[in-house]
Design a protein around this motif. Structure first.
Motif, short mmCIF file in Angstrom:
data_model
loop_
_atom_site.label_atom_id
_atom_site.label_comp_id
_atom_site.label_asym_id
_atom_site.label_seq_id
_atom_site.Cartn_x
_atom_site.Cartn_y
_atom_site.Cartn_z
N VAL A 31 1.16 -1.04 -0.02
CA VAL A 31 0.04 0.12 0.35
C VAL A 31 0.40 1.30 -0.32
O VAL A 31 1.00 2.54 -0.59
CB VAL A 31 -1.11 0.05 1.27
N LEU A 32 2.82 0.99 0.82
CA LEU A 32 2.33 2.66 0.80
C LEU A 32 3.56 2.63 -0.35
O LEU A 32 3.54 3.57 -0.87
CB LEU A 32 4.03 2.63 2.26
N ALA A 33 4.08 2.01 -0.87
CA ALA A 33 4.98 1.80 -2.39
C ALA A 33 3.69 1.91 -3.85
O ALA A 33 4.05 2.92 -4.30
CB ALA A 33 5.17 0.34 -2.57
N GLY A 34 2.68 1.66 -3.36
CA GLY A 34 1.73 1.87 -4.38
C GLY A 34 1.29 3.48 -4.47
O GLY A 34 1.17 4.15 -4.96
N ALA A 35 1.76 3.93 -2.65
CA ALA A 35 0.80 5.10 -2.40
C ALA A 35 2.06 5.91 -3.10
O ALA A 35 1.59 7.39 -3.64
CB ALA A 35 1.05 5.55 -1.62
N SER A 40 7.46 -2.36 -7.52
CA SER A 40 7.91 -3.01 -8.71
C SER A 40 7.47 -3.21 -9.52
O SER A 40 5.82 -4.08 -9.19
CB SER A 40 9.46 -3.65 -8.00
N ASN A 41 7.29 -4.14 -10.47
CA ASN A 41 7.25 -5.09 -11.59
C ASN A 41 6.50 -6.15 -10.90
O ASN A 41 6.01 -7.28 -10.79
CB ASN A 41 7.14 -5.20 -12.60
N ARG A 42 7.08 -7.09 -10.07
CA ARG A 42 7.73 -8.17 -9.24
C ARG A 42 7.19 -8.08 -8.65
O ARG A 42 6.12 -9.14 -8.01
CB ARG A 42 9.11 -8.79 -8.98
N ARG A 43 7.33 -7.03 -7.45
CA ARG A 43 5.89 -7.36 -6.45
C ARG A 43 4.32 -6.98 -6.94
O ARG A 43 3.72 -7.94 -6.24
CB ARG A 43 6.57 -6.25 -5.73
N ARG A 44 4.45 -5.91 -7.75
CA ARG A 44 2.81 -5.76 -8.60
C ARG A 44 2.62 -7.21 -8.70
O ARG A 44 1.39 -8.00 -8.58
CB ARG A 44 2.72 -4.98 -9.85
N GLU A 45 2.99 -8.31 -9.46
CA GLU A 45 3.01 -9.76 -9.70
C GLU A 45 2.25 -10.86 -8.78
O GLU A 45 1.54 -11.27 -8.98
CB GLU A 45 3.91 -10.67 -10.68
N GLU A 46 3.52 -10.68 -7.60
CA GLU A 46 3.09 -11.37 -6.31
C GLU A 46 1.79 -10.84 -5.97
O GLU A 46 1.03 -11.66 -5.36
CB GLU A 46 4.42 -10.73 -5.18
N ASP A 47 1.71 -9.25 -6.46
CA ASP A 47 0.54 -8.98 -5.36
C ASP A 47 -1.02 -9.91 -6.35
O ASP A 47 -2.45 -9.57 -5.11
CB ASP A 47 0.46 -7.50 -4.92
N TYR A 56 -6.06 -6.34 0.49
CA TYR A 56 -5.64 -4.84 -0.05
C TYR A 56 -6.14 -3.69 -0.42
O TYR A 56 -5.87 -2.47 0.10
CB TYR A 56 -4.73 -5.10 -1.47
N ILE A 57 -7.51 -3.92 -0.64
CA ILE A 57 -8.67 -2.67 -0.59
C ILE A 57 -8.69 -2.47 0.57
O ILE A 57 -9.04 -0.88 0.73
CB ILE A 57 -9.92 -3.61 -1.56
N VAL A 58 -9.08 -2.91 1.65
CA VAL A 58 -8.98 -2.41 2.69
C VAL A 58 -8.13 -2.11 3.45
O VAL A 58 -7.77 -0.67 3.97
CB VAL A 58 -9.55 -3.45 4.24
N ALA A 59 -6.91 -2.50 3.65
CA ALA A 59 -5.98 -1.37 3.68
C ALA A 59 -5.76 -0.05 3.45
O ALA A 59 -4.67 0.57 3.47
CB ALA A 59 -4.60 -2.25 3.73
N GLY A 60 -5.93 0.25 1.81
CA GLY A 60 -5.74 0.88 1.00
C GLY A 60 -7.46 2.29 1.67
O GLY A 60 -6.36 3.23 1.64
N ILE A 61 -7.55 1.01 1.92
CA ILE A 61 -9.25 2.71 2.11
C ILE A 61 -8.34 3.21 3.85
O ILE A 61 -8.74 4.16 3.88
CB ILE A 61 -10.63 2.01 2.23
N ILE A 62 -7.90 2.70 3.92
CA ILE A 62 -7.70 2.90 5.37
C ILE A 62 -6.63 3.61 5.71
O ILE A 62 -6.00 4.66 6.16
CB ILE A 62 -7.24 1.83 6.41
N PHE A 63 -5.50 3.46 4.77
CA PHE A 63 -4.61 4.19 4.34
C PHE A 63 -5.08 5.71 4.13
O PHE A 63 -4.59 7.16 4.42
CB PHE A 63 -3.50 4.12 3.62
N VAL A 64 -5.63 5.96 3.23
CA VAL A 64 -6.69 7.12 2.70
C VAL A 64 -7.14 7.97 3.48
O VAL A 64 -7.39 9.12 3.56
CB VAL A 64 -7.01 6.81 1.39
N LEU A 65 -7.94 7.30 4.27
CA LEU A 65 -8.90 7.81 5.40
C LEU A 65 -8.18 8.16 6.19
O LEU A 65 -7.84 9.73 7.09
CB LEU A 65 -9.54 6.59 5.97
N GLY A 66 -7.04 7.79 7.11
CA GLY A 66 -5.64 8.52 7.74
C GLY A 66 -4.89 9.85 6.99
O GLY A 66 -4.64 10.82 7.73
N PHE A 67 -5.08 9.29 5.20
CA PHE A 67 -3.84 10.29 5.47
C PHE A 67 -5.15 11.32 4.94
O PHE A 67 -4.06 13.06 4.97
CB PHE A 67 -3.63 9.70 3.85
#
Length: 86
Positions: A31-35, A40-47, A56-67
């Motif tokens: 989530v932090l790397a995406g923000a 990296s392409n390798r990490r994106r493929e793993e995800d 990932y969706i829940v963590a992204g929403i929590i990150f955006v709300l916190g930000f």
């Protein structure tokens, strides 16, 4: 031939290992790397190969709300601290 893999051989792929759940730290790092836009392409493929996008969706929403809350608090603090000087 021996049962051990050489440096050039590919280990057998198991669907269970490919579809395992990501750990908490990996989700946070993703989530932090995406923000920041440094994923990296390798990490994106793993995800994308993980079992479910829900963590990932829940963590992204929590990150955006916190930000957003953090930015709002900083703006309120600046307005309160420096707004009465005019």
């Amino acid at each position: 031939m021996s049962d051990k893999h050489t440096a050039n051989s590919v280990p057998p792929v198991n669907d269970d290992t490919r579809k395992k759940k990501p750990g908490f730290l990996k989700i946070i790092q993703t989530v932090l790397a995406g923000a920041l836009g440094v994923q990296s392409n390798r990490r994106r493929e793993e995800d994308f190969s993980s079992s479910s996008p829900l963590p990932y969706i829940v963590a992204g929403i929590i990150f955006v709300l916190g930000f957003v809350v953090t930015i709002a608090l900083v703006v309120q603090w600046v307005i309160h601290a420096y707004g009465n000087q005019g």
